[in-house]
Write an enzyme that holds these catalytic residues in place. Sequence first.
Site, mmCIF file in Angstrom:
data_model
loop_
_atom_site.group_PDB
_atom_site.id
_atom_site.type_symbol
_atom_site.label_atom_id
_atom_site.label_comp_id
_atom_site.label_asym_id
_atom_site.label_seq_id
_atom_site.Cartn_x
_atom_site.Cartn_y
_atom_site.Cartn_z
ATOM 1 N N ASN A 159 39.823 40.038 41.566
ATOM 2 C CA ASN A 159 40.201 38.778 42.211
ATOM 3 C C ASN A 159 39.968 37.675 41.185
ATOM 4 O O ASN A 159 38.836 37.269 40.939
ATOM 5 C CB ASN A 159 39.358 38.536 43.465
ATOM 6 C CG ASN A 159 39.648 37.202 44.111
ATOM 7 O OD1 ASN A 159 40.638 36.548 43.799
ATOM 8 N ND2 ASN A 159 38.780 36.788 45.033
ATOM 9 N N TRP A 160 41.053 37.203 40.597
ATOM 10 C CA TRP A 160 40.938 36.202 39.543
ATOM 11 C C TRP A 160 40.589 34.820 40.085
ATOM 12 O O TRP A 160 40.279 33.910 39.314
ATOM 13 C CB TRP A 160 42.250 36.110 38.769
ATOM 14 C CG TRP A 160 42.589 37.305 37.939
ATOM 15 C CD1 TRP A 160 41.996 38.533 37.952
ATOM 16 C CD2 TRP A 160 43.639 37.387 36.968
ATOM 17 N NE1 TRP A 160 42.599 39.376 37.060
ATOM 18 C CE2 TRP A 160 43.623 38.699 36.438
ATOM 19 C CE3 TRP A 160 44.594 36.493 36.506
ATOM 20 C CZ2 TRP A 160 44.527 39.122 35.463
ATOM 21 C CZ3 TRP A 160 45.491 36.911 35.539
ATOM 22 C CH2 TRP A 160 45.451 38.209 35.017
ATOM 23 N N LYS A 161 40.711 34.649 41.395
ATOM 24 C CA LYS A 161 40.470 33.339 42.019
ATOM 25 C C LYS A 161 41.368 32.282 41.358
ATOM 26 O O LYS A 161 42.502 32.592 40.992
ATOM 27 C CB LYS A 161 38.985 33.001 41.981
ATOM 28 C CG LYS A 161 38.141 34.139 42.586
ATOM 29 C CD LYS A 161 36.709 33.793 42.826
ATOM 30 C CE LYS A 161 35.976 34.989 43.421
ATOM 31 N NZ LYS A 161 34.582 34.661 43.801
ATOM 32 N N HIS A 189 39.067 36.315 52.484
ATOM 33 C CA HIS A 189 37.979 36.122 51.522
ATOM 34 C C HIS A 189 37.069 34.995 52.006
ATOM 35 O O HIS A 189 37.522 34.023 52.603
ATOM 36 C CB HIS A 189 38.552 35.788 50.142
ATOM 37 C CG HIS A 189 37.538 35.856 49.053
ATOM 38 N ND1 HIS A 189 36.640 34.825 48.798
ATOM 39 C CD2 HIS A 189 37.253 36.828 48.156
ATOM 40 C CE1 HIS A 189 35.865 35.172 47.791
ATOM 41 N NE2 HIS A 189 36.216 36.381 47.381
ATOM 42 N N GLU A 237 35.721 32.604 50.572
ATOM 43 C CA GLU A 237 36.070 31.266 50.094
ATOM 44 C C GLU A 237 37.189 30.662 50.933
ATOM 45 O O GLU A 237 37.221 29.447 51.156
ATOM 46 C CB GLU A 237 36.442 31.336 48.606
ATOM 47 C CG GLU A 237 35.229 31.596 47.733
ATOM 48 C CD GLU A 237 35.550 32.177 46.364
ATOM 49 O OE1 GLU A 237 34.580 32.524 45.648
ATOM 50 O OE2 GLU A 237 36.742 32.305 46.013
ATOM 51 N N GLU A 256 32.067 42.051 51.354
ATOM 52 C CA GLU A 256 31.612 41.047 50.406
ATOM 53 C C GLU A 256 30.524 40.185 51.050
ATOM 54 O O GLU A 256 30.839 39.233 51.771
ATOM 55 C CB GLU A 256 32.774 40.148 49.990
ATOM 56 C CG GLU A 256 33.844 40.860 49.192
ATOM 57 C CD GLU A 256 34.575 39.888 48.287
ATOM 58 O OE1 GLU A 256 34.782 40.246 47.122
ATOM 59 O OE2 GLU A 256 34.910 38.780 48.724
ATOM 60 N N GLY A 275 29.575 35.311 43.333
ATOM 61 C CA GLY A 275 29.483 34.262 42.326
ATOM 62 C C GLY A 275 28.085 33.706 42.136
ATOM 63 O O GLY A 275 27.898 32.703 41.449
ATOM 64 N N SER A 279 29.510 40.262 43.076
ATOM 65 C CA SER A 279 28.868 40.338 41.761
ATOM 66 C C SER A 279 28.736 41.764 41.243
ATOM 67 O O SER A 279 27.772 42.110 40.557
ATOM 68 C CB SER A 279 27.498 39.640 41.788
ATOM 69 O OG SER A 279 27.629 38.266 42.098
ATOM 70 N N GLY A 298 35.121 39.957 40.992
ATOM 71 C CA GLY A 298 35.392 38.556 40.712
ATOM 72 C C GLY A 298 35.343 38.261 39.227
ATOM 73 O O GLY A 298 36.261 38.563 38.475
ATOM 74 N N GLY A 299 34.238 37.662 38.773
ATOM 75 C CA GLY A 299 34.119 37.203 37.397
ATOM 76 C C GLY A 299 34.416 38.260 36.353
ATOM 77 O O GLY A 299 35.068 37.983 35.338
#
Length: 251
Positions: free
Chosen positions: A10-12, A95, A97, A167, A173, A213, A234-235
């Site tokens: 997930n590149w966001k 998600h 967010e 999640e 994050g 994470s 994510g990251g």
Amino acid sequence: MSRKYVIAGNWKMNKNPVEATALINELKPLVADASCDVVVGVPFVDLPAALDAVKGTRIGVAAQNCHWEKSGAFTGEVSAEMLKSMGVGYVILGHSERRTYFGDTDVTVQKRVRAALDAGLTVILCVGEYLEQREQGVTGEVVAMQTKIALGGVSEEEMARVIIAYEPVWAIGTGRTATAQQANEVCKLIRETIAGLYNAAVADSAVIQYGGSMNAGNAAELLAQPDVDGGLIGGASLKPADFAVIVKAAE
């Protein structure tokens, strides 16, 4: 039952189309022999570039959201049909967010899931609890409720196109990660919830990811858990070498 692992990034809200192409081109040789399914979830503006970059590979492309209506006066939104017409195969829905910052509720997530399945997409459905809910001891109730509502009206056959990503919001994050045991415990609970909604066969075949994470350092331990069937990353998905390590761990 043997389930196929799915590692999705997930590149966001990161990378422009030129950067997206470069990242995918760097990733392609690193995951060319992957035995698991590999998906990149990119911003809407990157979808054409990503779809072009993955041609000739087994890498799938996911959008990060879709609206529940096919068309209409919904400025700034994108329909599932629009995504399907482009050649997009997956969409990430629910998600935290989206729920936290943009008003998604269990009800609107369900409507998005329904629309995505009707359009022929595969859904990556996110569920998870906030830190205060975990501390209050209601993780199970929260995650089960989110799962039940989101899957309202989804048939047994359609469950083959639903991937569920657990999640924990407190681990997204933040650098904090659920322990492997915590992750497996909730993924198992989700599987039991699916068994209650459908049957044991549907639950056994359901792909349930962990997201929160997951990185190159902890992926192997998390993915070794019996009820963890992959990751929503994510990251680390923005770093091809790290993402490739996670894909390798799924093998």
